[in-house]
Design a protein around this motif. Sequence first.
Motif, short mmCIF file in Angstrom:
data_model
loop_
_atom_site.label_atom_id
_atom_site.label_comp_id
_atom_site.label_asym_id
_atom_site.label_seq_id
_atom_site.Cartn_x
_atom_site.Cartn_y
_atom_site.Cartn_z
N GLU A 193 -9.61 -4.03 -4.17
CA GLU A 193 -9.10 -5.09 -5.04
C GLU A 193 -9.73 -4.97 -6.42
OE1 GLU A 193 -6.63 -8.32 -5.85
OE2 GLU A 193 -6.74 -7.08 -4.05
N SER A 194 -8.90 -4.84 -7.45
CA SER A 194 -9.40 -4.71 -8.81
C SER A 194 -9.62 -6.09 -9.42
CB SER A 194 -8.39 -3.92 -9.66
OG SER A 194 -7.13 -4.56 -9.65
N PRO A 195 -10.54 -6.21 -10.36
CA PRO A 195 -10.77 -7.51 -11.00
C PRO A 195 -9.62 -7.89 -11.92
CG PRO A 195 -12.11 -5.81 -12.04
CD PRO A 195 -11.46 -5.17 -10.85
N ILE A 196 -9.54 -9.17 -12.23
CA ILE A 196 -8.50 -9.65 -13.15
C ILE A 196 -9.07 -9.71 -14.57
CG2 ILE A 196 -6.81 -11.44 -13.63
CD1 ILE A 196 -7.06 -12.31 -10.69
N VAL A 197 -10.21 -10.36 -14.72
CA VAL A 197 -10.87 -10.41 -16.03
C VAL A 197 -12.31 -9.89 -15.95
CG1 VAL A 197 -9.48 -12.31 -16.89
CG2 VAL A 197 -11.59 -12.81 -15.67
N GLY A 198 -12.80 -9.64 -14.75
CA GLY A 198 -14.20 -9.28 -14.56
C GLY A 198 -14.63 -8.01 -15.26
N ARG A 231 -11.58 -18.03 -9.89
CA ARG A 231 -12.40 -17.40 -8.86
C ARG A 231 -12.93 -16.05 -9.32
NH1 ARG A 231 -14.72 -17.85 -3.60
NH2 ARG A 231 -16.04 -16.01 -3.73
N ASP A 232 -12.10 -15.28 -10.02
CA ASP A 232 -12.54 -13.97 -10.52
C ASP A 232 -13.69 -14.15 -11.52
OD1 ASP A 232 -11.81 -11.03 -10.45
OD2 ASP A 232 -11.73 -11.39 -12.61
N CYS A 233 -13.61 -15.19 -12.33
CA CYS A 233 -14.71 -15.48 -13.26
C CYS A 233 -15.99 -15.80 -12.49
CB CYS A 233 -14.34 -16.65 -14.16
SG CYS A 233 -13.09 -16.28 -15.41
N LEU A 234 -15.89 -16.61 -11.46
CA LEU A 234 -17.06 -16.95 -10.65
C LEU A 234 -17.66 -15.70 -10.01
CD1 LEU A 234 -15.77 -20.20 -8.89
CD2 LEU A 234 -17.55 -20.06 -10.64
#
Length: 416
Positions: A193-198, A231-234
């Motif tokens: 799974e790739s990050p969205i903004v991470g 959630r991606d930010c967290l």
Amino acid sequence: MSQSLSSESNAEPITQRALLATQIPTANQPHIALFGKRNAGKSSLLNAIIGQDISLVSSIRGTTTDPVSKTMELIPLGPVVFIDTAGLDDEGELGVLRVQRTHKVLEKTDFALYIFDIHDLDPVPYRAMVDQFMKFKIPFLPVINKIDDVPEERLKEASKPYPEALFVSASQGIGVFELKNELVERIQDNHEESPIVGDLIPQNGTVVLVVPVDSEAPKGRIILPQVQIIRDCLDHGIKSCVVRDIELESALQDLKQVDLVITDSQAFKRVNERVPSEIKITSFSILFARHKGDLKELVRGVHSIQNFPDSARILIAESCTHNHSHEDIGRYKIPKLIDQVTGKNFSYDFKMGHDFPTNLEDYALVIHCGSCMLNKKTMETRIRFCQERNIPITNYGVVLAHFNGILDRTLEIFSP
């Protein structure tokens, strides 16, 4: 007494795992599909893997008529979606339709199991499906079922043409545990799974999420893309601040440093006017264009619109189904904006859910939603279908940014 306590201690983790599997969006879960001829034991094997009677089982050939999906926690991998399908050798008018639906499942399959009955090791449909697995770039594993009443010599003979196959008995549970372990290992190797903004924002950075509250906003909750980005930010140690567009300016004044403003695409114009030029902006839809598909291809697609003749047909595809209002982004706002800016009157067709048409040649362009309800495999497949037919494809966020004159600004965050 100890036996009773042991049973109770096992019950709670199972409940927690089942709950976890339902809380994680299925679009983020690996999709594992079972293929094979009728009566190969696909449904029985799925039930054995799941540990529940999910699929109807019968000795009558062709019991499974439509794809059946079930989410479960496949430890230690996490939640996955299993899909049972109709037999590839189904017959008759309805049988042909069932086989078509089975092949449709390929579009969203991340990993495939091909199930044989050990008494029917027909290589012809298997080889045909292997060709399909290769076409859709799906890793796969052959599984030979119903081995409980078979002598050792027959097992050795069966392994010769299919040396990579696993042997199981769904009815007796033989080999099911080993199959689960093999699935975990194979999928871990092929599904990341790739990050969205991470990977765009530094750890301890700050993003502001702009969430307009209008008639299209769901009551009492925020929509899935917004939840997933929070959630991606967290997960990546990024601070997030969620505001309505009318509180955006005061929020920017309150925050010392903002690395990115992420907005609902419908508010692009207002957000662009209120965010200082030194702060980057983009949209949820554009982030998901990159996360689920091919952002460069979708950007190329939007630039093709200027070349279309008047009355050209455009397909607008939305992955979820919901009621529509005069503020609906796909059915009203985007067509109105495109026609207004181009000065043309295009013809628009609409498809919702998983019903992606096969007659793409009839269209000059496909405009897709952000695909938050689709898994990555499905979106990649749809983009590839368009590429193979030389049909440009773009998405909601890219279109809205382009026709509001701010596409370049919304893409700055992705520049190296």
